[in-house]
Design a protein around this motif. Structure first.
Motif, PDB file in Angstrom:
ATOM      1  N   GLY A  72       0.746  -1.269   0.113  1.00 36.23           N
ATOM      2  CA  GLY A  72       0.139  -0.101  -0.040  1.00 36.23           C
ATOM      3  C   GLY A  72       0.864   1.241  -0.003  1.00 36.23           C
ATOM      4  O   GLY A  72       0.564   2.244  -0.733  1.00 36.23           O
ATOM      5  N   ARG A  73       1.859   1.172   0.890  1.00 39.50           N
ATOM      6  CA  ARG A  73       2.814   2.459   0.646  1.00 39.50           C
ATOM      7  C   ARG A  73       3.649   2.558  -0.506  1.00 39.50           C
ATOM      8  O   ARG A  73       3.801   3.640  -1.169  1.00 39.50           O
ATOM      9  N   PHE A  74       3.787   1.430  -1.061  1.00 38.52           N
ATOM     10  CA  PHE A  74       4.701   1.512  -2.444  1.00 38.52           C
ATOM     11  C   PHE A  74       3.756   1.962  -3.559  1.00 38.52           C
ATOM     12  O   PHE A  74       4.222   2.847  -4.321  1.00 38.52           O
ATOM     13  N   PHE A  75       2.541   1.667  -3.294  1.00 40.31           N
ATOM     14  CA  PHE A  75       1.404   2.070  -4.499  1.00 40.31           C
ATOM     15  C   PHE A  75       1.262   3.441  -4.351  1.00 40.31           C
ATOM     16  O   PHE A  75       1.120   4.291  -5.295  1.00 40.31           O
ATOM     17  N   PHE A  76       1.030   3.867  -3.203  1.00 45.87           N
ATOM     18  CA  PHE A  76       1.089   5.237  -2.843  1.00 45.87           C
ATOM     19  C   PHE A  76       2.002   6.246  -3.400  1.00 45.87           C
ATOM     20  O   PHE A  76       1.848   7.210  -4.132  1.00 45.87           O
ATOM     21  N   LEU A 217      15.792   2.743  -8.364  1.00 47.90           N
ATOM     22  CA  LEU A 217      16.961   1.875  -7.742  1.00 47.90           C
ATOM     23  C   LEU A 217      18.355   2.679  -7.455  1.00 47.90           C
ATOM     24  O   LEU A 217      18.875   2.431  -6.393  1.00 47.90           O
ATOM     25  N   ILE A 218      18.593   3.686  -8.264  1.00 52.53           N
ATOM     26  CA  ILE A 218      19.690   4.714  -7.975  1.00 52.53           C
ATOM     27  C   ILE A 218      19.537   5.773  -6.982  1.00 52.53           C
ATOM     28  O   ILE A 218      20.321   5.889  -6.180  1.00 52.53           O
ATOM     29  N   PHE A 219      18.196   6.361  -7.150  1.00 53.28           N
ATOM     30  CA  PHE A 219      18.184   7.539  -6.210  1.00 53.28           C
ATOM     31  C   PHE A 219      17.270   7.061  -4.704  1.00 53.28           C
ATOM     32  O   PHE A 219      17.608   8.089  -3.986  1.00 53.28           O
ATOM     33  N   LEU A 220      16.811   6.055  -4.392  1.00 46.98           N
ATOM     34  CA  LEU A 220      16.121   5.808  -3.125  1.00 46.98           C
ATOM     35  C   LEU A 220      17.047   4.536  -2.483  1.00 46.98           C
ATOM     36  O   LEU A 220      17.550   3.894  -3.056  1.00 46.98           O
ATOM     37  N   GLN A 221      16.914   5.026  -1.252  1.00 47.67           N
ATOM     38  CA  GLN A 221      17.662   4.195  -0.228  1.00 47.67           C
ATOM     39  C   GLN A 221      16.660   3.567   0.729  1.00 47.67           C
ATOM     40  O   GLN A 221      16.713   2.434   1.301  1.00 47.67           O
ATOM     41  N   ASN A 222      15.633   4.679   1.364  1.00 43.99           N
ATOM     42  CA  ASN A 222      14.771   4.170   2.262  1.00 43.99           C
ATOM     43  C   ASN A 222      13.689   3.530   1.942  1.00 43.99           C
ATOM     44  O   ASN A 222      13.172   4.072   0.772  1.00 43.99           O
ATOM     45  N   GLN A 223      13.382   2.554   2.518  1.00 42.93           N
ATOM     46  CA  GLN A 223      12.311   1.603   1.979  1.00 42.93           C
ATOM     47  C   GLN A 223      10.831   2.651   2.040  1.00 42.93           C
ATOM     48  O   GLN A 223      10.024   2.152   1.175  1.00 42.93           O
ATOM     49  N   ASP A 224      10.904   3.392   2.912  1.00 43.39           N
ATOM     50  CA  ASP A 224       9.594   3.924   2.830  1.00 43.39           C
ATOM     51  C   ASP A 224       9.416   5.050   1.763  1.00 43.39           C
ATOM     52  O   ASP A 224       8.256   5.489   1.350  1.00 43.39           O
ATOM     53  N   ASN A 225      10.320   5.155   1.011  1.00 39.16           N
ATOM     54  CA  ASN A 225      10.307   5.913  -0.463  1.00 39.16           C
ATOM     55  C   ASN A 225      10.251   5.365  -1.558  1.00 39.16           C
ATOM     56  O   ASN A 225      10.153   5.649  -2.496  1.00 39.16           O
ATOM     57  N   PHE A 226      10.475   3.958  -1.409  1.00 38.60           N
ATOM     58  CA  PHE A 226      10.268   3.049  -2.653  1.00 38.60           C
ATOM     59  C   PHE A 226       9.134   3.012  -3.371  1.00 38.60           C
ATOM     60  O   PHE A 226       7.923   3.150  -2.945  1.00 38.60           O
ATOM     61  N   THR A 227       9.065   2.847  -4.830  1.00 36.94           N
ATOM     62  CA  THR A 227       7.922   2.872  -5.596  1.00 36.94           C
ATOM     63  C   THR A 227       7.678   1.613  -5.935  1.00 36.94           C
ATOM     64  O   THR A 227       8.483   0.817  -5.301  1.00 36.94           O
ATOM     65  N   LEU A 228       6.821   1.161  -6.611  1.00 32.80           N
ATOM     66  CA  LEU A 228       6.053  -0.021  -6.636  1.00 32.80           C
ATOM     67  C   LEU A 228       7.085  -1.012  -7.035  1.00 32.80           C
ATOM     68  O   LEU A 228       7.259  -2.500  -6.580  1.00 32.80           O
ATOM     69  N   PRO A 229       7.458  -0.695  -8.475  1.00 29.12           N
ATOM     70  CA  PRO A 229       8.516  -1.889  -9.017  1.00 29.12           C
ATOM     71  C   PRO A 229       9.657  -2.056  -8.053  1.00 29.12           C
ATOM     72  O   PRO A 229      10.200  -3.287  -8.016  1.00 29.12           O
TER      73      PRO A 229
END
Length: 279
Positions: A72-76, A217-229
């Motif tokens: 749900g977080r990733f989808f948002f 994959l390159i720009f994000l490290q924190n799981q809370d900011n991950f996009t769905l893919p």
């Protein structure tokens, strides 16, 4: 002679339909396999010979997706990032496409050629300088890093320019005679006529950035900011020991928004793609 011509025409139409059906089967085959495998048990997923239709559909794979990752977080996150990119690129590409098509200024052709040349540069070759710029802007490990670095598009500008070039210039000239500037002419006349092209650009951008994996994959490290893919990678488990059926269940959930969008917007998409084909 007439009967022979009619027979050949019918044979040609039937052959064309058969070719299209075959092409559709080839294109839809992987999607069908993904859906059916998401309904199999892990043991059935690797059965030999493979079965297209699962004998005992297992819908628990879909509930397992929600148990294993915060989908749900990733989808948002994906909705926010993709939505901002679609809006941003629609605005910038529509304005720049209009400028290159309708506004005369020194070096227009040269600048447009250089702009198009950027399409030949792979993203992998420029990702490091882009990452450095994002870091200097203070947007590291932020969803905004994905938005800011994708606000411009050479392809989108080219698409909109080609669409605007088909429109009658007399409308803009009449508006300017009445005292309207380029921006008001664009906003009140040409932007309204460019609805199919704008819809096409929005659909293409949504489909592309919704499924984007490399930049997150390159720009994000924190799981809370991950996009769905990027978040779906967590379904693989440690050293890839996760269930392939659960992984593909997550993939099916991820592609549903793109499928739904295309179903409801395909009329505008086809109109935008085929615009000017008869000319």
């Amino acid at each position: 002679m007439i009967n022979s011509t009619g027979t050949l025409a019918r044979i040609g139409r039937i052959t064309g339909v058969l070719i299209l059906v075959l092409a559709a089967m080839v294109a839809l085959g992987p999607l069908l396999w993904t859906v059916t495998t998401s309904l199999r048990t892990p043991a059935e997923a690797f059965g030999n010979p493979p079965q297209w239709i699962p004998l005992h559909p297992d819908f628990s794979n879909y509930s397992a997706v929600f148990d294993k990752i915060p989908i749900g977080r990733f989808f948002f996150n994906s909705v926010i990032v993709t939505g901002l990119i679609v809006v941003g690129q629609t605005i910038t590409c529509t304005l720049s496409g209009y400028a290159f098509a309708m506004v005369s200024f020194p070096g227009r052709s040269v600048i447009f050629g250089i702009f198009l040349a950027t399409m030949m540069v792979p993203l992998q070759t420029i990702i490091i300088p882009v990452f450095v710029i994002i870091r200097y802007l203070g947007l590291s490990d932020s969803p905004l890093s994905l938005v800011v670095s994708a606000l411009g598009s050479a392809f989108g500008t080219f698409l909109m320019r080609q669409y605007f070039m088909q429109m009658p210039r007399e409308l803009g000239e009449a508006a300017r005679i009445d005292g309207a500037g380029h921006f008001h002419t664009f906003l009140l006349i040409y932007a309204k006529m460019a609805g199919p092209a704008i819809a096409t650009l929005a659909i293409l951008n949504f489909s592309g950035f919704w499924a984007e994996f490399y930049r997150p994959l390159i720009f994000l490290q924190n799981q809370d900011n991950f996009t769905l893919p990027l978040g779906l990678v967590g379904l693989q488990g440690n050293l890839g020991t996760g269930s392939i059926s659960v992984v593909l269940a997550g993939v099916v959930l991820a592609i549903l928004p793109s499928v739904v969008l295309f179903i409801f917007a395909q009329r505008y998409f086809i109109a935008g793609i085929t615009a000017g084909a008869s000319r």
